[in-house]
Write an enzyme that holds these catalytic residues in place. Sequence first.
Site, mmCIF file in Angstrom:
data_model
loop_
_atom_site.group_PDB
_atom_site.id
_atom_site.type_symbol
_atom_site.label_atom_id
_atom_site.label_comp_id
_atom_site.label_asym_id
_atom_site.label_seq_id
_atom_site.Cartn_x
_atom_site.Cartn_y
_atom_site.Cartn_z
ATOM 1 N N ASP A 52 47.578 42.677 34.464
ATOM 2 C CA ASP A 52 46.677 41.999 33.547
ATOM 3 C C ASP A 52 45.263 41.854 34.126
ATOM 4 O OD1 ASP A 52 46.564 39.983 31.144
ATOM 5 O OD2 ASP A 52 45.734 38.858 32.827
ATOM 6 N N GLU A 65 45.444 47.063 32.871
ATOM 7 C CA GLU A 65 44.638 46.612 31.731
ATOM 8 C C GLU A 65 43.201 46.413 32.202
ATOM 9 O OE1 GLU A 65 44.079 42.662 30.779
ATOM 10 O OE2 GLU A 65 43.992 42.907 28.624
HETATM 11 C C1 GLC Z 1 44.547 39.639 29.410
HETATM 12 C C2 GLC Z 1 45.624 39.257 28.415
HETATM 13 C C3 GLC Z 1 45.107 38.156 27.555
HETATM 14 C C4 GLC Z 1 44.800 36.953 28.422
HETATM 15 C C5 GLC Z 1 43.846 37.336 29.548
HETATM 16 C C6 GLC Z 1 43.813 36.283 30.612
HETATM 17 O O1 GLC Z 1 43.446 40.206 28.823
HETATM 18 O O2 GLC Z 1 46.030 40.384 27.702
HETATM 19 O O3 GLC Z 1 46.004 37.805 26.523
HETATM 20 O O4 GLC Z 1 44.247 35.932 27.666
HETATM 21 O O5 GLC Z 1 44.235 38.524 30.193
HETATM 22 O O6 GLC Z 1 44.981 36.321 31.361
#
Ligand code: GLC
Length: 571
Positions: free
Chosen positions: A230, A295
């Site tokens: 993440d 991500e």
């Molecule tokens: C990522 C997740 C999102 C979250 C953020 C903080 O982008 O996909 O849902 O709010 O990280 O952890």
Amino acid sequence: MFHESVIVCFVAIAALSSAAPPPPPSSSPSGEWWRDSFIYQVYPRSFKDSNGDGIGDLNGVTSKLDYFVDLNISAFWLSPIFKSPMVDFGYDISNFTAIDPIFGTTNDFKKLTTEAHARGLKVILDWVPNHSSDEHPWFEKSIKKIKPYDDYYVWKDAKIINGTRHPPNNWLSIFLGSAWEWNDKRQQYYLHQFAIKQPDLNFRNAALRKEMEDALVFWVKNGADGFRIDSIPYVYEDAQFRDEPIVPNSGKPADDPATLKHIYTIDQIETYQLVQAWRNAIDSLGGEKKILMTEAYTSLPNTVKYYEYGSNVPFNFMFVTGLNNHSTALDFKRSIDGWINNIPKGGNYIANWVVDNHDNPRVTTRFGSLRADQNSMLAAVLPGLGVIYNGDEIGMEGLQLSWKQTVDPQGCNAGPERYASLSRDGERTPFQWDTTTSAGFSTSNITWLPVNPNYKTLNLAAQKNVPKSHYGIFKKLVALKSSEIIKSGELQVILATDKVLGVVRRLPNTTPIVLLINFSNDAIQIDASAWMNIPSNMSVYTSSVSSNISLGAHLDTTSLKLNGASAVILA
Ligand code: GLC
């Protein structure tokens, strides 16, 4: 010659259509079981509630494993299931090695992985390294300066200007406002690139790095087949804490992070080295290959750089953020070509295509309901891995919630004037299984987010009963994904006209696979045969719900009529 290839093609279609079991994981020579497949994102709170509390849980997911077998996906990734105060619905973790009771127990997790593995399915966990919850015991000890926790978070002294306390620099949170929060007890500011209750962890501290790596290893030993990492670009910040430059004329309010050029808060080189360290730690455990998906909403070069540091799937978000219902066939071609051409050469790297996720308006909202199937079709025909989000396969639609109903911290922080475009609740509503109570998601009438009232007609059960549905199309796309021509055929991305995008996959002596998408909302007649060098008579492998083209029909490609916003795959 032409007739022969048509026959070969029919045989291929028959093989693709039969509900063959998923190939065994060892089928890929490289052991990379995710190749040429679809991975399915489960948002656990909204997938299936097994205990009637209105929130989805692990036993709910386990009860739906046969659905994944039916879809023939290779794996599913679960948004966080760890202990959490749920300020960011699981992305604020207070214990990295425990399951939150809302979702179940460690035994429920073991049951889920055991039963998934027995069905040939892989289980991928969401790994959230950038921050913890402020209710994590580490943070509580860090406030008290108990060693070694004192340095587990990013603390900084205030800047005193004319006797007044100010944050140490101008960094802004993704959820709006200063990224710094004052802590009275410690008499320092702490960094939070997301919510105030999500303090950033300090990866420059070796003991913290070791704790996090141990937690990663813990989950591999407990059955995880890999991780979706993440918010990876945010993990390290500039060691000198310099102010970020201001974007000239951004037109955004001063608390919006889009007003700053993020050169000191994301994409630091140490972040890539950390991914490499995790890759090595996981690989050193041996066993079947584990997947790492990263991500990173960042530039194309910074995204694809993760390949060389051990990410198998640096998420390609072009369909999620880069393109929308104003994009033209040319925009799509340029984006697809850009991605394919930027994958680093010389490695064993594969492309990936993210159709949707829990952070962005649903594909049906971004592109319109008529285009519900289009991006999944692209993800299937283009080389590499497709990634879909629960509900995409039935064309679920976003729900605009009132300010009172808003629970997403990004929406709540934005306030009643701005929440509508920033809240992510609309894409997180419960999965629509059938027409029973709460769309079959829960036995409770009250669910943590409201069920979209359109569930009476838009639901999985209904789509199983009709000859043409998003669900039926998606199943055919998954089958197509593992065919030889999609795995290894030559790729051409062609503008059949300025309004129609063509994607052609070719293998010698085989009928090509051809995807055509009409980017205009009006019907179009084209000669695809001459321009794209495809047979003049082809059969329909699948076509979007919005198209007028019947499955299995034979079409004259010299004079092909495509409805507005429709798409078809020919074979
Ligand atoms: C990522 C997740 C999102 C979250 C953020 C903080 O982008 O996909 O849902 O709010 O990280 O952890």
